[in-house]
Design a protein around this motif. Structure first.
Motif, PDB file in Angstrom:
ATOM      1  N   CYS A   1       0.847  -1.195   0.000  1.00  0.00           N
ATOM      2  CA  CYS A   1       0.000   0.000   0.000  1.00  0.00           C
ATOM      3  C   CYS A   1       0.881   1.244   0.000  1.00  0.00           C
ATOM      4  O   CYS A   1       1.613   1.496   0.967  1.00  0.00           O
ATOM      5  N   LYS A   2       0.798   2.030  -1.058  1.00  0.00           N
ATOM      6  CA  LYS A   2       1.675   3.184  -1.223  1.00  0.00           C
ATOM      7  C   LYS A   2       0.876   4.481  -1.243  1.00  0.00           C
ATOM      8  O   LYS A   2      -0.210   4.543  -1.811  1.00  0.00           O
ATOM      9  N   VAL A   3       1.441   5.500  -0.614  1.00  0.00           N
ATOM     10  CA  VAL A   3       0.887   6.848  -0.687  1.00  0.00           C
ATOM     11  C   VAL A   3       2.043   7.793  -0.996  1.00  0.00           C
ATOM     12  O   VAL A   3       3.093   7.731  -0.342  1.00  0.00           O
ATOM     13  N   ASN A   4       1.872   8.645  -1.993  1.00  0.00           N
ATOM     14  CA  ASN A   4       2.936   9.556  -2.422  1.00  0.00           C
ATOM     15  C   ASN A   4       2.394  10.960  -2.629  1.00  0.00           C
ATOM     16  O   ASN A   4       1.202  11.154  -2.849  1.00  0.00           O
ATOM     17  N   VAL A   5       3.292  11.929  -2.575  1.00  0.00           N
ATOM     18  CA  VAL A   5       2.939  13.278  -3.019  1.00  0.00           C
ATOM     19  C   VAL A   5       3.085  13.309  -4.534  1.00  0.00           C
ATOM     20  O   VAL A   5       3.795  12.485  -5.124  1.00  0.00           O
TER      21      VAL A   5
ATOM     22  N   ASP B   1       9.122  11.643  -0.837  1.00  0.00           N
ATOM     23  CA  ASP B   1       7.793  11.760  -1.432  1.00  0.00           C
ATOM     24  C   ASP B   1       6.837  10.705  -0.884  1.00  0.00           C
ATOM     25  O   ASP B   1       5.671  10.660  -1.272  1.00  0.00           O
ATOM     26  N   GLN B   2       7.305   9.866   0.026  1.00  0.00           N
ATOM     27  CA  GLN B   2       6.497   8.767   0.548  1.00  0.00           C
ATOM     28  C   GLN B   2       5.799   9.205   1.836  1.00  0.00           C
ATOM     29  O   GLN B   2       6.447   9.588   2.808  1.00  0.00           O
ATOM     30  N   ILE B   3       4.470   9.135   1.830  1.00  0.00           N
ATOM     31  CA  ILE B   3       3.703   9.596   2.983  1.00  0.00           C
ATOM     32  C   ILE B   3       2.678   8.534   3.395  1.00  0.00           C
ATOM     33  O   ILE B   3       2.741   7.392   2.938  1.00  0.00           O
TER      34      ILE B   3
END
Length: 363
Positions: A99-103, A306-308
């Motif tokens: 599961c990835k979240v990025n700007v 950039d990883q949030i």
């Protein structure tokens, strides 16, 4: 059977009405922890970084935050997140589980991150510094505040004194409280009077950045008195202590911010306006590096910055806990999702992000 235009219109209207699901959310609270890494959120304290702390004995910090078991370790650092949100809400951003979240902005630091988070779109041409310039982009707080039902019921309490410019309080009309000075007003509560005395008396190692405890308790008093429909708490200490290389203070700040969120949630569940009718969204503006030096920093030169991550809990969110599997979310989706919880279609020339549907449906 003869089908008339009126019959068709009637069927379309009935289909539309039946297709609409009445959401329970009537209020939204947004919380951000500046530069708090997904690594600590999902893994707890990093033993390699704890060893760097000269002002704390290794054993003291280890006793406080280290547990051999990962689930216990992260729960020790962030008890509310891992006992309440993990049970009743959703957590996105554990990259080890897919599961990835990025700007989407290419700056990877604060003002560009908050602009993307609040407007739904990166603006790499105009928002590329942390300078105190009024944001030309309209944001979701401003959009909601422009709706007659919400006028004057949107507020932000922030530690970093750049937020009046990020939110553009002059144009937006959103009430923004910030800065390391006493709060003004008539009929101050007893707690506000005490906070005003303390903010003048306590030393502040962060200079113009207000200590997060003041931001939280000033904001909580505001909620009790004014009952905003949309409230934003923007905490800052995690980023400041990380830049200073103070990992112990970084962990401590995250730990008591978790306690602030717990106290906030308990208030929301005890107040008639908010109980069972409020969604809480939590996220960050940017990530950080991963090794002994780069964890202190962020920006374009730090590969992982950039990883949030993001989290949500509320009456319209299916309790799924830690999200696993192939997911890719973006910071730009938060603004439109926040508005969607209020059944508001956030539209703006600066918006690109789409609603995170899984926060509503679980799929």
């Amino acid at each position: 059977m003869k089908i008339t235009i009126n019959t068709i219109l009637f069927c379309l209207v009935m289909f539309s009405v039946q297709g609409q699901i009445k959401q329970k959310t009537e209020n939204v609270v947004l919380v951000t922890l500046d530069g708090f890494r997904w690594q600590e959120l999902f893994h707890g304290a990093d033993s390699s970084l704890m060893k760097q702390q000269k002002q704390f004995k290794d054993s003291e910090l280890k006793n406080k935050y280290w547990r051999d078991d990962l689930s216990e370790r992260r729960k020790t650092l962030l008890p509310f997140i891992w006992t309440v949100i993990a049970r009743e809400g959703q957590l996105y951003g554990n990259r080890q589980l897919g599961c990835k979240v990025n700007v989407t902005n290419n700056q990877w630091f604060s003002y560009p991150g908050y602009n993307e988070l609040l407007t739904g779109r990166a603006d790499n041409e105009r928002i590329n510094s942390n300078d105190k310039i009024y944001n030309p982009n309209k944001n979701v707080l401003e959009f909601i505040n422009s709706q007659p039902e919400y006028k004057g019921k949107v507020a932000a309490f922030t530690s970093w004194d750049v937020f009046p410019y990020i939110i553009n309080d002059k144009r937006s009309g959103v009430f923004v409280s910030t800065g390391n000075f006493p709060i003004k007003g008539v009929n101050l509560s007893e707690k506000e009077i005490i906070l005003n005395q303390l903010i003048n008396a306590l030393p502040n190692p962060l200079g113009d950045v207000r200590l997060d405890a003041f931001t939280f308790y000033y904001g909580l008093e505001y909620m009790k008195k004014h009952k905003p429909r949309v409230m934003y708490f923007a905490f800052d200490e995690t980023d400041d202590f990380a830049h200073a290389g103070e990992y112990a203070a970084y962990l401590n700040s995250a730990n008591y911010t978790d306690r602030f969120i717990s106290e906030l949630w308990n208030f929301l569940q005890s107040d008639a306006q908010y109980k069972g009718k409020t969604t809480l969204i939590i996220s960050v503006d940017h990530g950080r590096g991963v090794d002994a030096e780069s964890w202190k920093h962020h920006g374009q030169k730090i590969a992982e910055a950039d990883q949030i991550w993001m989290a949500v809990i509320g009456p319209d969110t299916k309790p799924m806990g830690e999200i696993k599997g192939d997911h890719q979310l973006y910071q730009s989706q938060i603004a439109k999702t926040l508005a969607a919880f209020l059944n508001i279609n956030y539209t703006s020339t600066s918006t690109e992000g789409v609603v995170v549907k899984s926060m509503f449906t679980g799929k």
